[in-house]
Scaffold this motif. Structure first.
Motif, PDB file in Angstrom:
ATOM      1  N   SER A 260       0.973  -1.144  -0.118  1.00 48.59           N
ATOM      2  CA  SER A 260      -0.021  -0.189   0.068  1.00 48.59           C
ATOM      3  C   SER A 260       0.951   1.312   0.076  1.00 48.59           C
ATOM      4  N   SER A 261       0.802   2.104  -0.851  1.00 48.98           N
ATOM      5  CA  SER A 261       1.693   2.973  -0.992  1.00 48.98           C
ATOM      6  C   SER A 261       1.068   4.631  -1.626  1.00 48.98           C
ATOM      7  N   GLU A 262       1.861   5.527  -1.045  1.00 46.76           N
ATOM      8  CA  GLU A 262       1.097   6.874  -1.463  1.00 46.76           C
ATOM      9  C   GLU A 262       1.795   7.265  -2.532  1.00 46.76           C
ATOM     10  N   LYS A 263       2.795   6.453  -3.073  1.00 51.37           N
ATOM     11  CA  LYS A 263       3.891   6.918  -4.204  1.00 51.37           C
ATOM     12  C   LYS A 263       3.907   5.644  -5.130  1.00 51.37           C
ATOM     13  N   SER A 264       4.261   6.058  -6.338  1.00 55.10           N
ATOM     14  CA  SER A 264       4.150   4.845  -7.504  1.00 55.10           C
ATOM     15  C   SER A 264       5.259   5.191  -8.415  1.00 55.10           C
ATOM     16  N   ASP A 265       6.294   5.691  -7.811  1.00 51.79           N
ATOM     17  CA  ASP A 265       7.610   6.084  -8.682  1.00 51.79           C
ATOM     18  C   ASP A 265       8.451   4.795  -9.176  1.00 51.79           C
ATOM     19  N   TRP A 266       8.315   3.548  -8.695  1.00 51.11           N
ATOM     20  CA  TRP A 266       8.965   2.347  -8.959  1.00 51.11           C
ATOM     21  C   TRP A 266       8.030   1.333  -9.537  1.00 51.11           C
ATOM     22  N   LYS A 267       8.410   0.671 -10.435  1.00 49.87           N
ATOM     23  CA  LYS A 267       7.586  -0.463 -10.822  1.00 49.87           C
ATOM     24  C   LYS A 267       7.404  -1.313 -10.097  1.00 49.87           C
ATOM     25  N   THR A 268       8.435  -1.694  -9.170  1.00 52.45           N
ATOM     26  CA  THR A 268       7.897  -2.748  -7.988  1.00 52.45           C
ATOM     27  C   THR A 268       7.090  -2.434  -7.128  1.00 52.45           C
ATOM     28  N   ILE A 269       6.653  -1.119  -6.872  1.00 55.22           N
ATOM     29  CA  ILE A 269       5.568  -0.689  -6.269  1.00 55.22           C
ATOM     30  C   ILE A 269       4.238  -1.113  -7.095  1.00 55.22           C
ATOM     31  N   GLU A 270       4.225  -0.903  -8.179  1.00 58.42           N
ATOM     32  CA  GLU A 270       3.132  -1.135  -8.824  1.00 58.42           C
ATOM     33  C   GLU A 270       2.713  -2.726  -9.059  1.00 58.42           C
ATOM     34  N   ASP A 271       3.939  -3.501  -8.950  1.00 55.58           N
ATOM     35  CA  ASP A 271       3.827  -4.951  -9.089  1.00 55.58           C
ATOM     36  C   ASP A 271       3.043  -5.442  -7.920  1.00 55.58           C
ATOM     37  N   TYR A 272       3.311  -4.881  -6.922  1.00 62.14           N
ATOM     38  CA  TYR A 272       2.820  -5.625  -5.741  1.00 62.14           C
ATOM     39  C   TYR A 272       1.612  -4.981  -4.966  1.00 62.14           C
ATOM     40  N   GLN A 273       1.096  -3.771  -5.654  1.00 58.11           N
ATOM     41  CA  GLN A 273      -0.033  -3.014  -5.161  1.00 58.11           C
ATOM     42  C   GLN A 273      -1.203  -3.774  -5.719  1.00 58.11           C
ATOM     43  N   LEU A 274      -2.533  -3.648  -5.167  1.00 56.13           N
ATOM     44  CA  LEU A 274      -3.525  -4.062  -5.470  1.00 56.13           C
ATOM     45  C   LEU A 274      -4.423  -2.994  -5.951  1.00 56.13           C
ATOM     46  N   ASP A 275      -5.319  -3.259  -7.096  1.00 54.52           N
ATOM     47  CA  ASP A 275      -6.197  -2.109  -7.441  1.00 54.52           C
ATOM     48  C   ASP A 275      -7.247  -2.119  -6.427  1.00 54.52           C
ATOM     49  N   LEU A 276      -7.021  -1.453  -5.388  1.00 53.73           N
ATOM     50  CA  LEU A 276      -7.761  -1.379  -4.179  1.00 53.73           C
ATOM     51  C   LEU A 276      -8.980  -0.384  -4.162  1.00 53.73           C
ATOM     52  N   ASP A 277     -10.061  -0.798  -3.867  1.00 52.80           N
ATOM     53  CA  ASP A 277     -11.186   0.229  -3.739  1.00 52.80           C
ATOM     54  C   ASP A 277     -10.890   0.517  -1.993  1.00 52.80           C
ATOM     55  N   PRO A 278     -10.716   2.181  -1.888  1.00 51.70           N
ATOM     56  CA  PRO A 278     -10.396   2.411  -0.645  1.00 51.70           C
ATOM     57  C   PRO A 278     -11.279   2.048   0.513  1.00 51.70           C
ATOM     58  N   ASP A 279     -12.508   1.874   0.283  1.00 53.66           N
ATOM     59  CA  ASP A 279     -13.500   1.335   1.311  1.00 53.66           C
ATOM     60  C   ASP A 279     -13.154  -0.132   1.662  1.00 53.66           C
ATOM     61  N   ASP A 280     -12.261  -0.777   0.979  1.00 54.30           N
ATOM     62  CA  ASP A 280     -11.904  -2.141   1.587  1.00 54.30           C
ATOM     63  C   ASP A 280     -10.498  -2.337   2.231  1.00 54.30           C
ATOM     64  N   LEU A 281      -9.921  -0.951   2.493  1.00 55.66           N
ATOM     65  CA  LEU A 281      -8.679  -0.999   2.961  1.00 55.66           C
ATOM     66  C   LEU A 281      -8.584  -1.456   4.555  1.00 55.66           C
ATOM     67  N   HIS A 282      -9.583  -1.295   5.499  1.00 52.17           N
ATOM     68  CA  HIS A 282      -9.394  -1.667   6.776  1.00 52.17           C
ATOM     69  C   HIS A 282      -9.838  -3.339   6.817  1.00 52.17           C
ATOM     70  N   ASP A 283     -10.500  -3.906   5.867  1.00 48.70           N
ATOM     71  CA  ASP A 283     -10.592  -5.302   5.653  1.00 48.70           C
ATOM     72  C   ASP A 283      -9.325  -5.862   5.199  1.00 48.70           C
ATOM     73  N   ILE A 284      -8.574  -5.253   4.254  1.00 49.79           N
ATOM     74  CA  ILE A 284      -7.232  -5.592   3.925  1.00 49.79           C
ATOM     75  C   ILE A 284      -6.311  -5.811   5.059  1.00 49.79           C
ATOM     76  N   ILE A 285      -6.320  -4.596   5.838  1.00 46.54           N
ATOM     77  CA  ILE A 285      -5.430  -4.629   7.131  1.00 46.54           C
ATOM     78  C   ILE A 285      -5.849  -5.859   7.863  1.00 46.54           C
ATOM     79  N   TYR A 286      -7.080  -6.029   8.399  1.00 47.29           N
ATOM     80  CA  TYR A 286      -7.546  -6.812   9.240  1.00 47.29           C
ATOM     81  C   TYR A 286      -7.177  -8.426   8.896  1.00 47.29           C
ATOM     82  N   HIS A 287      -7.172  -8.768   7.713  1.00 51.46           N
ATOM     83  CA  HIS A 287      -6.933 -10.151   7.541  1.00 51.46           C
ATOM     84  C   HIS A 287      -5.636 -10.269   7.066  1.00 51.46           C
ATOM     85  N   ALA A 288      -4.639  -9.323   7.206  1.00 56.17           N
ATOM     86  CA  ALA A 288      -3.025  -9.498   6.972  1.00 56.17           C
ATOM     87  C   ALA A 288      -2.575 -10.360   8.279  1.00 56.17           C
TER      88      ALA A 288
END
Length: 347
Positions: free
Chosen positions: A218-246
């Motif tokens: 989860s990143s506020e910046k995307s200046d490296w391809k590695t960040i894009e490779d590991y990011q989800l196309d995340l609906d912000p409303d799902d963020l806390h569910d993503i945190i909870y299940h980590a």
């Protein structure tokens, strides 16, 4: 009664959304004044809240100029709305305009290192409410409560985790959440976090963690391809569910580190700065760790990921914490109504 709520960041929307609903259910009229940041506006839109905006400045010079511009903008809105009280997370705009209009201003703050903002806010504020974990003494205007602002939206009373997000994003519960922050807020002026100077350093860090589970960035910046490779196309409303299940959250952002902690997820905050609420969550409940060195944080993360009983341990720690705290939403609503009903307040 008429309440002017001034918020600036996405976390503020989360903290005050249940407060607004409660106040509205009690018959109060709430006007929201917000910085024109896309994520913040989108969250308010999703909640169906009406709001007025002011410019959002990213640079420190812009923020300095913005004090005058946003004071003027808020003053014009307030003159038309005629609030009985101003409420904010500690906004100099609300504090200063409330003083001009001779109305009370209540600040609900959680960041000790926002020194300049506090200096611009406190002289014009009637009361500033902080957690018992807040390590600064702000004088007679300060009142403390037992809890954390994250619980205004992540307490089980308000947050119900949804396992459907796992299927939605093709995840299983053994993923590791890595949070990269832009560190661009006023209180991040001298802050450092992971300090990845090259993309290869980030790749190496991820490759070690990846031996213990899938990595979700989860990143506020995307200046490296590695960040894009590991990011989800995340609906912000799902963020806390993503945190909870980590299985683990390792973050250079204080907000996500604390959100994971109060959700009972093993959490590591990587920064050279401290927050009182994170210190207390660590020392009193053992829910989070604060480290300034990313290599030390990595070794700690490996130890936690190797512990097969870590989830049960953190659930027990979280239960202890939840039994200790008070209802944060109820506290904010009660204090706001107390000032609304107090006819003897003088500015």
């Amino acid at each position: 009664m008429r309440i002017l709520l001034d918020i600036g960041h996405p976390k503020d929307v989360n903290v005050f959304k249940n407060v607004v609903l409660s106040l509205q259910n009690k018959g109060h009229i709430v006007k929201i004044f917000v910085r024109a940041k896309e994520s913040t506006k989108r969250m308010l839109d999703d909640l169906g809240f009406q709001y007025e905006t002011c410019p959002y400045y990213q640079s420190m010079l812009g923020k300095a100029f913005g004090i005058f511009a946003n004071d003027l903008r808020l003053y014009r809105i307030a003159r038309k709305f005629q609030p009985d009280i101003f409420v904010s997370p500690g906004s100099p705009y609300s504090a200063q305009v409330s003083s001009l209009m001779r109305k009370p201003h209540l600040a609900f703050s959680d960041t000790e290192i926002a020194g300049l903002v506090t200096m611009l806010t406190l002289p014009f504020t009637d009361k500033i409410y902080t957690s018992t974990s807040f390590y600064l003494d702000l004088g007679p205007k300060q009142e403390r409560f037992k809890g954390y602002y994250e619980l205004a939206y992540l307490h089980p009373q308000y947050f119900k985790p949804d396992r459907g997000v796992l299927e939605k994003y093709g995840l299983e519960e053994d993923y590791i959440l890595l949070r990269l922050s832009a560190l661009g807020s006023h209180h991040d002026l001298h802050a450092t976090g992971f300090n990845f100077e090259t993309e290869d350093e980030l790749k190496q860090f991820i490759s070690v963690l990846e031996q213990y589970g899938r990595i979700v960035v989860s990143s506020e910046k995307s200046d490296w391809k590695t960040i894009e490779d590991y990011q989800l196309d995340l609906d912000p409303d799902d963020l806390h569910d993503i945190i909870y299940h980590a299985s683990l959250c390792i973050s250079e952002g204080a907000t996500m580190a604390s959100e994971a902690a109060v959700l009972g997820v093993p959490s590591i905050y990587v920064s050279n700065t401290e927050r009182g609420y994170l210190n207390e969550l660590e020392k009193k409940y053992g829910l989070v760790y604060t480290l300034s060195d990313r290599n030390e944080a990595l070794q700690l993360a490996i130890g936690l990921l190797r512990d097969t009983n870590v989830k049960e341990k953190w659930k027990s720690k979280r239960d202890i914490m939840l039994n200790d705290v008070e209802d944060v939403v109820g506290f904010i609503v009660e204090r706001t109504e107390m000032y609304l009903n107090n006819s003897n307040i003088n500015k």
